[in-house]
Design an enzyme around this catalytic site. Sequence first.
Site, PDB file in Angstrom:
ATOM      1  N   ASN A  36     -11.133  -1.007   2.817  1.00 45.00           N
ATOM      2  CA  ASN A  36      -9.974  -1.358   3.721  1.00 45.00           C
ATOM      3  C   ASN A  36      -9.888  -3.018   3.975  1.00 45.00           C
ATOM      4  O   ASN A  36      -8.998  -3.577   4.308  1.00 45.00           O
ATOM      5  CB  ASN A  36      -9.983  -0.498   4.815  1.00 45.00           C
TER       6      ASN A  36
ATOM      7  N   ASP B  84      -1.010   7.577  18.847  1.00 45.24           N
ATOM      8  CA  ASP B  84      -1.753   7.975  20.001  1.00 45.24           C
ATOM      9  C   ASP B  84      -0.841   8.344  21.167  1.00 45.24           C
ATOM     10  O   ASP B  84      -1.370   9.525  21.808  1.00 45.24           O
ATOM     11  CB  ASP B  84      -2.516   6.790  20.464  1.00 45.24           C
TER      12      ASP B  84
ATOM     13  N   GLY C 238       1.313   5.640   2.709  1.00 37.35           N
ATOM     14  CA  GLY C 238       2.354   4.617   2.401  1.00 37.35           C
ATOM     15  C   GLY C 238       3.302   5.604   1.768  1.00 37.35           C
ATOM     16  O   GLY C 238       4.640   5.167   2.113  1.00 37.35           O
TER      17      GLY C 238
ATOM     18  N   ASP D  42       1.707  -1.922  -4.601  1.00 41.02           N
ATOM     19  CA  ASP D  42       0.361  -1.242  -4.354  1.00 41.02           C
ATOM     20  C   ASP D  42      -0.341  -1.733  -5.885  1.00 41.02           C
ATOM     21  O   ASP D  42       0.421  -2.229  -6.861  1.00 41.02           O
ATOM     22  CB  ASP D  42       0.467   0.171  -4.465  1.00 41.02           C
TER      23      ASP D  42
ATOM     24  N   THR E  80      -3.278   0.631   8.413  1.00 38.53           N
ATOM     25  CA  THR E  80      -4.559   0.557   7.938  1.00 38.53           C
ATOM     26  C   THR E  80      -5.921   0.688   8.910  1.00 38.53           C
ATOM     27  O   THR E  80      -5.883  -0.265   9.828  1.00 38.53           O
ATOM     28  CB  THR E  80      -4.874  -0.452   6.902  1.00 38.53           C
TER      29      THR E  80
ATOM     30  N   HIS F 196      -7.526   1.844  19.370  1.00 44.44           N
ATOM     31  CA  HIS F 196      -7.054   2.705  18.621  1.00 44.44           C
ATOM     32  C   HIS F 196      -8.248   3.557  17.758  1.00 44.44           C
ATOM     33  O   HIS F 196      -8.447   3.435  16.431  1.00 44.44           O
ATOM     34  CB  HIS F 196      -6.180   2.281  17.375  1.00 44.44           C
TER      35      HIS F 196
ATOM     36  N   ARG G 208       0.895  11.653  20.080  1.00 43.99           N
ATOM     37  CA  ARG G 208      -0.071  12.851  20.038  1.00 43.99           C
ATOM     38  C   ARG G 208      -0.401  13.296  21.770  1.00 43.99           C
ATOM     39  O   ARG G 208      -0.387  14.447  21.939  1.00 43.99           O
ATOM     40  CB  ARG G 208      -1.407  12.488  19.560  1.00 43.99           C
TER      41      ARG G 208
ATOM     42  N   GLY H 230       0.826  -1.156  -0.102  1.00 43.25           N
ATOM     43  CA  GLY H 230      -0.050   0.179   0.050  1.00 43.25           C
ATOM     44  C   GLY H 230       0.935   1.141  -0.024  1.00 43.25           C
ATOM     45  O   GLY H 230       0.456   2.411   0.451  1.00 43.25           O
TER      46      GLY H 230
END
Length: 336
Positions: A117, A173, A36, A56, A141, A200, A176, A30
């Site tokens: 996805n 996570d 990506g 890809d 993803t 997540h 941030r 990807g």
Amino acid sequence: MFVTKRLRSQWSSLLNLPLYVKHYNVAVVGGGSEMGQVACMLLRGEPNITKLTIHDTLPYITGTIMDISHIPSEPKIKGFTGDTNLYKAIEDADIILATGGICETPGIPNKDIFLTNTTFIKNFAKAVSGLRHIPFVGIATEPINTLVPIAAEIMRCSGDLSLNKLFGITGIDALRAQTLYATKCNLNANNCTVHVIGGHSEKTMVPLLSQAMPLVNLDQALIQELTMKIRSGDEIITDAKNGHGPALANAYGVLLFTRAILRALDGKLTPVHAYVENNDFGTSFFSGLVYVDKNGAGEMARYTNLSEFECDLLEESINSLRIAIDSSKKVVEVDH
């Protein structure tokens, strides 16, 4: 029951040039997606990756591969296109990263994004399952809460029962939380640590502000405000980017995950934030700081003295995770 493990900063050894010994092959499946492409560019600069393989099915992937190959660096670049070449792209990889699919995009219904996805991860997991030896696998993803269990079910059906090398990449996570906490408390972000556990997604992330280092006493109103900003970070960025998700920060999370696994492959016990198979918290998958060595995921850090607010969030998170994981099993059952 709980063992508390604290680190000065879970990222401190990964933000600088990594101390690897050996060279490894990394495959990005990807690699033409927005996340990506950025991840490939960042990985291109890693001196201890011998070969960077990009795969890809997007029509412009050949140009993407050429674009990245013009950056002078150590890794040898190799590209593959089309579903029929997926196995060839990953067959000799030490680390395989799934960055494909599509992010939340203006004009595309969430249902269509999920179906796209899911199909991507199904094909990805089937190809990985066909390998003679399962390498380290990182999935970035979305939605990770559901797609990682889907990949796990497919791999388990093919005979891999341990799944200790399958990870959902959730480092963004903690990054941030670390950054927003530092900003709120007027601290240097590089000297801060805030672990995030649960899952997540906005409803399943639990920032452990009560465990933050260095600890700053915040009143409950500020804790709730900061928790909300951390949990809704994806939505805030997506709105600010007119519907396009946080591909840049997520790609950086992929880089740090890869650095951590490279260190683990070198025999160093390495912490990494990830969503992994874990039955210790009331659900079969859980995200947190997990310790990884060359054999895969080991013990996950646990914590005592969570605040009442965090305990309530964790209970809600576990209930939401159970629903996501159950839905993933149903998706796989439809194929059988």
